[in-house]
Design an enzyme around this catalytic site. Sequence first.
Site, PDB file in Angstrom:
ATOM      1  CE1 TYR A  38     -10.863 -15.540 -37.345  1.00 28.79           C
ATOM      2  CE2 TYR A  38     -13.000 -14.473 -37.020  1.00 28.79           C
ATOM      3  CZ  TYR A  38     -11.782 -14.567 -37.690  1.00 28.79           C
ATOM      4  OH  TYR A  38     -11.497 -13.678 -38.702  1.00 28.79           O
ATOM      5  CB  VAL A  40     -10.308 -11.194 -28.286  1.00 33.12           C
ATOM      6  CG1 VAL A  40      -9.711  -9.799 -28.432  1.00 33.12           C
ATOM      7  CG2 VAL A  40     -11.678 -11.089 -27.625  1.00 33.12           C
ATOM      8  CD  GLN A  41      -4.346 -11.829 -28.961  1.00 34.32           C
ATOM      9  OE1 GLN A  41      -3.545 -12.040 -29.856  1.00 34.32           O
ATOM     10  NE2 GLN A  41      -4.497 -10.634 -28.418  1.00 34.32           N
ATOM     11  CB  ALA A 100     -11.781 -21.400 -18.714  1.00 31.79           C
ATOM     12  CG  HIS A 123      -1.959 -16.264 -21.106  1.00 34.26           C
ATOM     13  ND1 HIS A 123      -0.964 -15.615 -20.423  1.00 34.26           N
ATOM     14  CD2 HIS A 123      -3.089 -16.076 -20.369  1.00 34.26           C
ATOM     15  CE1 HIS A 123      -1.477 -15.058 -19.337  1.00 34.26           C
ATOM     16  NE2 HIS A 123      -2.754 -15.320 -19.275  1.00 34.26           N
ATOM     17  N   GLY A 152      -6.393  -8.404 -28.980  1.00 34.73           N
ATOM     18  CA  GLY A 152      -6.395  -8.845 -30.374  1.00 34.73           C
ATOM     19  C   GLY A 152      -7.016  -7.802 -31.298  1.00 34.73           C
ATOM     20  CG  ASP A 207      -0.943 -11.334 -19.673  1.00 34.41           C
ATOM     21  OD1 ASP A 207      -0.614 -10.590 -20.619  1.00 34.41           O
ATOM     22  OD2 ASP A 207      -2.106 -11.716 -19.474  1.00 34.41           O
ATOM     23  CD  GLU A 211      -4.939 -10.591 -17.487  1.00 33.14           C
ATOM     24  OE1 GLU A 211      -4.570 -10.446 -18.663  1.00 33.14           O
ATOM     25  OE2 GLU A 211      -5.287 -11.696 -17.027  1.00 33.14           O
ATOM     26  CD  GLU A 247      -7.380  17.351 -18.418  1.00 35.78           C
ATOM     27  OE1 GLU A 247      -8.436  17.790 -17.908  1.00 35.78           O
ATOM     28  OE2 GLU A 247      -6.269  17.843 -18.189  1.00 35.78           O
TER      29      GLU A 247
HETATM   30  N1  NAI Z   1      -8.160 -11.301 -25.516  1.00 33.69           N
HETATM   31  C1  NAI Z   1      -6.956 -10.881 -25.864  1.00 33.69           C
HETATM   32  O1  NAI Z   1      -6.803  -9.910 -26.609  1.00 33.69           O
HETATM   33  C2  NAI Z   1      -5.729 -11.595 -25.395  1.00 33.69           C
HETATM   34  C3  NAI Z   1      -5.764 -12.944 -25.158  1.00 33.69           C
HETATM   35  N2  NAI Z   1      -4.592 -13.615 -24.924  1.00 33.69           N
HETATM   36  C4  NAI Z   1      -4.640 -15.062 -24.778  1.00 33.69           C
HETATM   37  O2  NAI Z   1      -5.053 -15.613 -26.014  1.00 33.69           O
HETATM   38  C5  NAI Z   1      -5.824 -16.807 -25.780  1.00 33.69           C
HETATM   39  C6  NAI Z   1      -7.173 -16.656 -26.423  1.00 33.69           C
HETATM   40  O3  NAI Z   1      -7.888 -15.670 -25.709  1.00 33.69           O
HETATM   41  P1  NAI Z   1      -9.146 -14.880 -26.286  1.00 33.69           P
HETATM   42  O4  NAI Z   1      -8.931 -14.545 -27.704  1.00 33.69           O
HETATM   43  O5  NAI Z   1      -9.439 -13.783 -25.326  1.00 33.69           O
HETATM   44  O6  NAI Z   1     -10.271 -16.004 -26.158  1.00 33.69           O
HETATM   45  P2  NAI Z   1     -11.861 -15.881 -26.182  1.00 33.69           P
HETATM   46  O7  NAI Z   1     -12.384 -15.858 -24.797  1.00 33.69           O
HETATM   47  O8  NAI Z   1     -12.226 -14.762 -27.064  1.00 33.69           O
HETATM   48  O9  NAI Z   1     -12.286 -17.287 -26.806  1.00 33.69           O
HETATM   49  C7  NAI Z   1     -11.744 -17.775 -28.025  1.00 33.69           C
HETATM   50  C8  NAI Z   1     -12.604 -18.812 -28.672  1.00 33.69           C
HETATM   51  O10 NAI Z   1     -12.881 -19.906 -27.825  1.00 33.69           O
HETATM   52  C9  NAI Z   1     -14.078 -20.475 -28.275  1.00 33.69           C
HETATM   53  N3  NAI Z   1     -14.558 -21.359 -27.224  1.00 33.69           N
HETATM   54  C10 NAI Z   1     -14.905 -21.040 -25.946  1.00 33.69           C
HETATM   55  N4  NAI Z   1     -15.243 -22.134 -25.259  1.00 33.69           N
HETATM   56  C11 NAI Z   1     -15.097 -23.180 -26.112  1.00 33.69           C
HETATM   57  C12 NAI Z   1     -15.272 -24.577 -25.982  1.00 33.69           C
HETATM   58  N5  NAI Z   1     -15.662 -25.123 -24.839  1.00 33.69           N
HETATM   59  N6  NAI Z   1     -15.040 -25.366 -27.067  1.00 33.69           N
HETATM   60  C13 NAI Z   1     -14.648 -24.824 -28.229  1.00 33.69           C
HETATM   61  N7  NAI Z   1     -14.450 -23.511 -28.401  1.00 33.69           N
HETATM   62  C14 NAI Z   1     -14.676 -22.703 -27.362  1.00 33.69           C
HETATM   63  C15 NAI Z   1     -14.948 -19.300 -28.579  1.00 33.69           C
HETATM   64  O11 NAI Z   1     -15.942 -19.656 -29.532  1.00 33.69           O
HETATM   65  C16 NAI Z   1     -13.942 -18.324 -29.180  1.00 33.69           C
HETATM   66  O12 NAI Z   1     -13.891 -18.471 -30.579  1.00 33.69           O
HETATM   67  C17 NAI Z   1      -5.852 -16.971 -24.267  1.00 33.69           C
HETATM   68  O13 NAI Z   1      -4.774 -17.787 -23.902  1.00 33.69           O
HETATM   69  C18 NAI Z   1      -5.648 -15.552 -23.752  1.00 33.69           C
HETATM   70  O14 NAI Z   1      -5.116 -15.505 -22.452  1.00 33.69           O
HETATM   71  C19 NAI Z   1      -3.387 -12.989 -24.951  1.00 33.69           C
HETATM   72  C20 NAI Z   1      -3.291 -11.632 -25.163  1.00 33.69           C
HETATM   73  C21 NAI Z   1      -4.474 -10.832 -25.279  1.00 33.69           C
HETATM   74  C1  X2X Z   2      -5.034  -7.790 -23.746  1.00 30.03           C
HETATM   75  C2  X2X Z   2      -4.104  -8.521 -22.861  1.00 30.03           C
HETATM   76  O1  X2X Z   2      -2.926  -8.581 -23.117  1.00 30.03           O
HETATM   77  C3  X2X Z   2      -4.637  -9.083 -21.622  1.00 30.03           C
HETATM   78  C4  X2X Z   2      -5.216  -7.893 -20.905  1.00 30.03           C
HETATM   79  O2  X2X Z   2      -3.582  -9.612 -20.894  1.00 30.03           O
HETATM   80  C5  X2X Z   2      -5.697 -10.132 -21.856  1.00 30.03           C
HETATM   81  O3  X2X Z   2      -6.659  -9.883 -22.617  1.00 30.03           O
HETATM   82  O4  X2X Z   2      -5.592 -11.211 -21.281  1.00 30.03           O
HETATM   83 MG    MG Z   3      -3.927 -11.598 -20.229  1.00 32.67          MG
HETATM   84 MG    MG Z   4      -1.678  -9.423 -21.811  1.00 41.79          MG
END
Ligand code: NAI
Ligand code: X2X
Ligand code: MG
Ligand code: MG
Length: 347
Positions: A38, A40-41, A100, A123, A152, A207, A211, A247
């Site tokens: 929980y 960002v996505q 990771a 991803h 997200g 991707d 980024e 701007e």
């Molecule tokens: N951040 C974004 O908006 C985007 C992310 N993605 C992909 O979506 C997936 C999720 O990314 P995010 O939402 O950025 O992840 P995030 O970095 O926000 O982490 C998600 C969750 O992982 C949990 N977590 C971290 N380490 C942990 C562990 N060792 N054990 C259990 N839980 C743990 C955290 O508590 C958090 O709820 C990835 O594959 C990312 O590449 C894709 C598009 C955009």
């Molecule tokens: C938001 C998005 O799509 C990125 C930049 O690829 C990411 O958060 O990994």
């Molecule tokens: Mg990305």
């Molecule tokens: Mg992306």
Amino acid sequence: MAKLNFGGVEEEVVTREEFPLEKAREVLGKEVVAVIGYGVQGPGQAMNMRDNGLPVIVGQRKGKTYDKAVADGWVPGETLFEIEEALEKGTIICYLLSDAAQIELWPTVKKYLTPGKSLYFSHGFGITYKEKTGIVPPADVDVFLAAPKGSGTSLRRLFVEGKGLNSSFAVYQDATGKAREKCIAMAIGVGSGYLFETDFYKEVSSDLTGERGTLMGAIQGIFAAQYEVLRANGHSPSEAFNETVEELTQSLMPLVAENGMDWMYANCSTTAQRGALDWWKPFRDATKPIFEKLYNSVITQNEAAISIERNSQPDYREKLEVELAELRDSEMWRAGRTVRSLRPENN
Ligand SMILES: NC(=O)C1=CN([C@@H]2O[C@H](COP(=O)(O)OP(=O)(O)OC[C@H]3O[C@@H](n4cnc5c(N)ncnc54)[C@H](O)[C@@H]3O)[C@@H](O)[C@H]2O)C=CC1
Ligand SMILES: CC(=O)[C@](C)(O)C(=O)O
Ligand SMILES: [Mg+2]
Ligand SMILES: [Mg+2]
């Protein structure tokens, strides 16, 4: 799939007209979609699916983020669980931990991937770099991705406004014969606009390039370069920030988003148009070698190796925060804070 012409190239895409929400509800009606993570996505996708009437639960370890989930209306024991409980209940496992962290939790997730279940990613990272991540799903589960092309946070905000981010989708493994249908249903369910098809390798390669490139890395790089040149030549922080960032975000990018680059140019002075038309190619030529170097660093898996190594350290969050603070505390972005506070709507 609808065939559309993208700048002279025909592509098949999925639109919401063609695969409406009703159909997604039908396809996913008997599933239990378990959003694991929980960050960002996770919130964006889970809340959009919930509002779209899909059967979704959240799995998150206890702590600050778990509390955020409660605040977002997820009910402990009903729709919110510890990760292992959610993995057990879920039939579609949405693996939305950081890339990771997915490595660390994989042995646990794998245990719950019984035949007929689905594994969903946003991803292509974990699967494409399987030699580095160890993420190799059992052969009798469906594996697919829907990757929203944006944060997200934006996915949720746009959904609430009745809009939607575009997403790519890809099927890696079809064990049930229904993987593709489930994948598209999920991509629609999380609130996407239109969907374009890719594969896991192409998703992660584009991707990681985007980024690191124009979306995040390059943009900060050229902002900093221009700001520094203006400041070195006696311009005030206000002037330098406004002419470099404010701007762009407030006036010009919305015009690009609305109707393309020529439309933005056409709405600027002929003086600006003359200069921009003369200068964009030198900027392209100067940066293209860097983009080539970047793409190469992606496809040689160097970027994946760095990301895994750095983001697997126990104090990776604190270290990222130090680097973010460095940006935040730079003169340019401190000036930006003051500029934002002076926007009429912030007064
Ligand atoms: N951040 C974004 O908006 C985007 C992310 N993605 C992909 O979506 C997936 C999720 O990314 P995010 O939402 O950025 O992840 P995030 O970095 O926000 O982490 C998600 C969750 O992982 C949990 N977590 C971290 N380490 C942990 C562990 N060792 N054990 C259990 N839980 C743990 C955290 O508590 C958090 O709820 C990835 O594959 C990312 O590449 C894709 C598009 C955009
Ligand atoms: C938001 C998005 O799509 C990125 C930049 O690829 C990411 O958060 O990994
Ligand atoms: Mg990305
Ligand atoms: Mg992306």
